[in-house]
Design an enzyme around this catalytic site. Structure first.
Site, PDB file in Angstrom:
ATOM      1  N   LYS A 193      64.121  45.947  40.903  1.00 54.50           N
ATOM      2  CA  LYS A 193      62.974  46.824  40.079  1.00 54.50           C
ATOM      3  C   LYS A 193      62.653  48.048  41.122  1.00 54.50           C
ATOM      4  O   LYS A 193      62.085  47.616  42.180  1.00 54.50           O
ATOM      5  CB  LYS A 193      61.700  46.214  39.939  1.00 54.50           C
ATOM      6  CG  LYS A 193      60.791  47.148  38.854  1.00 54.50           C
ATOM      7  CD  LYS A 193      59.337  46.471  38.276  1.00 54.50           C
ATOM      8  CE  LYS A 193      58.665  46.177  39.401  1.00 54.50           C
ATOM      9  NZ  LYS A 193      57.209  45.736  39.014  1.00 54.50           N
ATOM     10  N   ARG A 197      53.346  41.677  33.881  1.00 53.50           N
ATOM     11  CA  ARG A 197      53.615  40.606  34.752  1.00 53.50           C
ATOM     12  C   ARG A 197      52.293  40.802  35.785  1.00 53.50           C
ATOM     13  O   ARG A 197      51.888  39.442  36.464  1.00 53.50           O
ATOM     14  CB  ARG A 197      54.908  40.439  35.580  1.00 53.50           C
ATOM     15  CG  ARG A 197      55.450  41.730  36.214  1.00 53.50           C
ATOM     16  CD  ARG A 197      54.996  41.559  37.698  1.00 53.50           C
ATOM     17  NE  ARG A 197      55.773  42.269  38.661  1.00 53.50           N
ATOM     18  CZ  ARG A 197      55.376  42.756  39.897  1.00 53.50           C
ATOM     19  NH1 ARG A 197      53.951  42.808  40.240  1.00 53.50           N
ATOM     20  NH2 ARG A 197      56.013  43.358  40.501  1.00 53.50           N
ATOM     21  N   GLY A 226      45.484  44.643  43.681  1.00 53.09           N
ATOM     22  CA  GLY A 226      45.645  46.016  44.175  1.00 53.09           C
ATOM     23  C   GLY A 226      46.466  46.269  45.351  1.00 53.09           C
ATOM     24  O   GLY A 226      47.390  47.342  45.593  1.00 53.09           O
ATOM     25  N   ALA A 227      46.201  45.469  46.504  1.00 53.42           N
ATOM     26  CA  ALA A 227      46.947  45.878  47.431  1.00 53.42           C
ATOM     27  C   ALA A 227      48.584  45.328  47.634  1.00 53.42           C
ATOM     28  O   ALA A 227      48.725  44.315  47.416  1.00 53.42           O
ATOM     29  CB  ALA A 227      46.280  45.183  48.828  1.00 53.42           C
ATOM     30  N   ASP A 228      49.213  46.345  47.740  1.00 55.11           N
ATOM     31  CA  ASP A 228      50.781  45.875  47.650  1.00 55.11           C
ATOM     32  C   ASP A 228      51.472  46.959  48.627  1.00 55.11           C
ATOM     33  O   ASP A 228      52.559  47.301  48.665  1.00 55.11           O
ATOM     34  CB  ASP A 228      51.071  46.257  46.497  1.00 55.11           C
ATOM     35  CG  ASP A 228      51.082  47.647  45.943  1.00 55.11           C
ATOM     36  OD1 ASP A 228      50.531  48.688  46.445  1.00 55.11           O
ATOM     37  OD2 ASP A 228      51.520  48.138  44.758  1.00 55.11           O
ATOM     38  N   LYS A 253      46.338  49.483  52.153  1.00 55.65           N
ATOM     39  CA  LYS A 253      45.110  49.333  50.910  1.00 55.65           C
ATOM     40  C   LYS A 253      44.541  48.003  51.281  1.00 55.65           C
ATOM     41  O   LYS A 253      44.943  47.123  51.904  1.00 55.65           O
ATOM     42  CB  LYS A 253      46.337  48.737  49.678  1.00 55.65           C
ATOM     43  CG  LYS A 253      46.673  50.350  49.231  1.00 55.65           C
ATOM     44  CD  LYS A 253      47.288  49.894  47.730  1.00 55.65           C
ATOM     45  CE  LYS A 253      48.036  51.079  47.118  1.00 55.65           C
ATOM     46  NZ  LYS A 253      48.814  50.654  45.756  1.00 55.65           N
ATOM     47  N   SER A 278      47.776  38.675  45.135  1.00 54.92           N
ATOM     48  CA  SER A 278      48.977  38.683  44.536  1.00 54.92           C
ATOM     49  C   SER A 278      49.653  39.986  44.933  1.00 54.92           C
ATOM     50  O   SER A 278      49.197  40.976  44.453  1.00 54.92           O
ATOM     51  CB  SER A 278      48.593  38.586  43.065  1.00 54.92           C
ATOM     52  OG  SER A 278      49.777  39.237  42.293  1.00 54.92           O
TER      53      SER A 278
END
Lengths: 351, 351
Positions: free
Chosen positions: B70, B113, B249-251, B255, B322
Site C-alpha cells: 500500500k 482498517r 496517530g503516531a506512525d 509523532k 497501533s
C-alpha cells in the site's frame, strides 16, 4: 476519485525505443547527481531462496514532479507454468499532490532501461575504439545489452556470447541475433532513413558463441555480464589492460559475476553507492575488505556531467556496477505516460 | 499480458463493512503471530517536513497466497486544492507467481482498517464494562474509531470528543455524529434487521465535545488518540487506574500523542514491535530509556490467540500502540477483490 492510465506490456514496448531510453537513463543519472532526484530504500524479499523473490524500488524525481515505485517479482518456476519469470509494474504519482498519474507493465521498462545502463557504461568508460564486445549470459537481457552498446559504441565489429550452462543456447542466440535485433529494436526508426541505415549497419556484424570464457575475456574490449550467477565467472588474470566491464546481473546479496580481485586494480564506478555496496557486484569486494567505499571513484552521473573523469588511460580496467535504480524506471515511465497520452494508448481506470 | 481488477474509492466503500473489517484485521494480527504472514521493511519519505509525506507498507500473507503493498501519500495542502489530503492505493499480487490480482483505492481501506484497529485494541485490553469513550482528534478517522469501538464494546454510553486546535470542530462533529455514523456504516446491515437494530442502539448514545482534556481524561474508560500531534496531549497524572489507550496517530518518527511516562506503569501492547519502536507511540518511551523493547508485553496477535493475557486487573492502565501494518491492508484488499469479483465490480485493465 482519480482517473489514471494503465498501459499494458505490448503498448509499453511499442512506445519505447532504445536510443531514447539511453537518453532518459543518462538524464536520470545526472538528475541524481544534481540532487534533483532521490532514491528511497529498496525493499527486497525472498519467497524461496534461489526460486522466487521480489523487490520494490522507489524514488522521487523532483525535476519531473513525479515519484513512484516499481515492483518486480522473479518466480523461477513460472516458465514451466507458461508464465514469464519476471512480472512487475511501475506506478507513477504526482509529487505535488500524491495523485496517481499512471501505471504500466514493468517488464519492458526494466529490460529497456537495464539494456541502456550497460550501453551507457560502455559509452562513458570503455575505450572509444572498442571493437570486441563479450556478453556473458544470454537470457532475456542479452539482446537489450547488445543493442544499447551498438548504439553507444560505433566501432563494435564482433559480439561474442558466452553462456555458462549451455553453449547451445549461446549458439542459437547468435544464429538469429541480427534478425532478432532488427525485429525488436529498429521499427521505431523507420521514418528516419538515415538513422535506420546507421543502426542496421551497426547490427550487421559478427555474432559468435563461445565455450571458452578465458579466451573470450582475453580478446574482449568491453564485457557485459548479465547473469543470475552467484559466483565469479571471469577471473582477474584473464583480463587484458584497457578492458571495460558493465556488471548488470548482481542486484541482490549473494549474486556475483566477476572476480572480486578485479576491484583492487580497476577504476570502479556505480549507479548508486549505497545499492552497489549492499546488493551490487561491488558488495563482495567491499565485504572482503579488498576495497573500501571510498575507493569507488564516483557515481556515473558525475562522469556524465564531466565532474569526474572516467577512464584515465587506455590501460585502465574500468568497472561500471549497475544495480538498477528506481530513477531509471520512473523517468522512463514518465516518458511512456506522456507518449501514451498523446497517442491515446492505454485504459483509463479509476482509483 | 495480465488482466487485473481496478476498484475505485466509491466501490471499495460499498464493498466494506466495519464488522467484517474488524474480523479481517483480527485475522491479520493472528496470522502474523502464527508466522503465516510477514512484514517487509516500511519505506517512508517526507517531501516537505510537516506538509507532505508518503509511505509504502508491504508484506506477504502466506496463508492467503498473496503479497502486495500500500502506498499512501499525505499532502497537507491538498484540501485547499479541492483534493483529499490522503491519497493512496493497495496492490495485491499472487505469491505463487508474482502475477497482479488487483488494485484499489487505498483511502477507504486505510480508514476502515485503522478504525478497526482502535476498536480491537479496546476489545482485548479495555475493561469489558467500559462506558466512557474519549476520542482525541476529530479528523477523518474519528467516525471510524467510534464505530469500531461501538461494535466491539457493548456498554459505551457516552463519547467525548476533544480537538486540541478547535473546540468548534469537535462540537460540530458531535452535533451530527449519530446521523453520520448511521449514514456511513449501517447500510450494509439493512438485510439483517436484528444486527441493524443492535448497532443503531449502540449509536444512539451521547456525543459531547469538550475543551477540558484533563477532566475528559479523568472520566474516560477508553481513550483513542487519532491525531497528527508531535507532542503529548494527555499527561500521566490525569489518567485513572483501569484506563485503556488505543494510540492510533503516531506512525512516523516525531509523532506523539500521550505522555511517555505512561509507558512506565502501563501494560504495553503493539501491532508490530519493530514498527512501534521505530515510528509508533512507543518510540519516545524507548528512546528516552523509560522502557526497553522487552517491556512490551506482546504483539496483539498473541493476546487474540489467548497466548498472552491482556489486562491483569481492573486497575491496569493498558496501551495498545497501533502503528498500522501492511497485513491489515492486504487482508482487507484480498477480501474486497473477492467480493468485487463476485459482484462484477471494477474495471479490468491489462498490464
Amino acid at each position: 476519485m482519480f482517473p489514471f492510465r494503465v498501459i499494458d506490456q505490448v503498448s509499453v514496448k511499442q512506445l519505447l525505443d532504445m536510443k531514447h531510453v539511453i537518453e532518459l537513463v543518462e538524464r536520470a543519472y545526472t538528475l541524481k547527481e544534481q540532487k534533483e532526484a532521490s532514491l528511497f530504500p529498496m525493499v527486497f524479499h525472498e519467497f524461496a531462496p534461489g526460486k522466487a523473490d521480489m523487490d520494490i524500488k522507489s524514488g522521487h524525481l523532483t525535476g519531473a514532479n513525479i515519484f513512484g515505485l516499481k515492483l518486480v517479482s522473479w518466480f523461477g518456476e513460472n516458465p514451466a507454468k507458461d508464465l514469464p519469470a519476471l512480472v512487475g509494474f511501475v506506478m507513477v504519482l504526482d509529487s505535488d499532490t500524491g495523485v496517481p498519474k499512471g501505471m504500466m507493465s514493468g517488464e519492458p521498462v526494466t529490460l529497456m532501461r537495464t539494456g541502456a545502463a550497460g550501453g551507457i557504461g560502455a559509452k562513458y568508460f570503455a575505450r572509444p575504439e572498442s571493437e570486441n564486445l563479450l556478453l556473458v549470459g544470454c537470457g532475456h537481457l542479452a539482446a537489450y545489452e547488445i543493442m544499447a552498446t551498438l548504439i553507444t559504441m560505433k566501432h563494435i565489429k564482433k559480439v561474442t556470447v558466452y553462456n555458462a550452462n549451455s553453449y547451445e543456447k549461446a549458439a542459437t542466440f547468435c544464429a538469429t541475433a541480427k534478425e532478432k535485433l532488427q525485429d525488436m529494436f529498429l521499427a521505431p526508426y523507420q521514418d528516419d532513413q538515415e538513422l535506420y541505415r546507421t543502426l542496421l549497419d551497426r547490427i550487421e556484424i559478427e555474432y559468435v558463441a563461445t565455450d571458452d570464457i578465458r579466451q573470450a575475456t582475453e580478446e574482449a574490449d568491453i564485457i557485459i555480464t548479465a547473469t543470475p550467477s552467484h559466483k565469479p565467472i571471469i577471473m582477474k588474470e584473464w583480463v587484458k589492460p584497457g578492458t571495460h566491464f558493465s556488471c548488470i546481473g548482481a542486484d541482490m546479496a549473494g549474486k556475483q559475476e566477476i572476480d572480486e580481485n578485479l576491484f583492487t586494480t580497476a577504476r570502479v564506478f556505480v549507479d548508486d553507492v549505497t545499492q552497489a555496496i549492499n546488493v551490487g557486484e561491488t558488495k563482495v569486494a567491499v565485504q572482503k575488505g579488498l576495497i573500501s567505499k571510498e575507493d569507488i571513484v564516483a557515481e556515473i552521473g558525475s562522469v556524465i556531467l564531466g565532474q569526474t573523469p572516467g577512464r584515465l588511460s587506455d590501460q585502465d580496467i574500468t568497472i561500471y556496477d549497475s544495480t538498477g535504480i528506481a530513477l531509471q524506471d520512473l523517468i522512463t515511465a514518465d516518458y511512456i505516460l506522456k507518449k501514451a497520452e498523446e497517442k491515446g494508448v492505454g485504459t483509463i481506470a479509476q482509483l
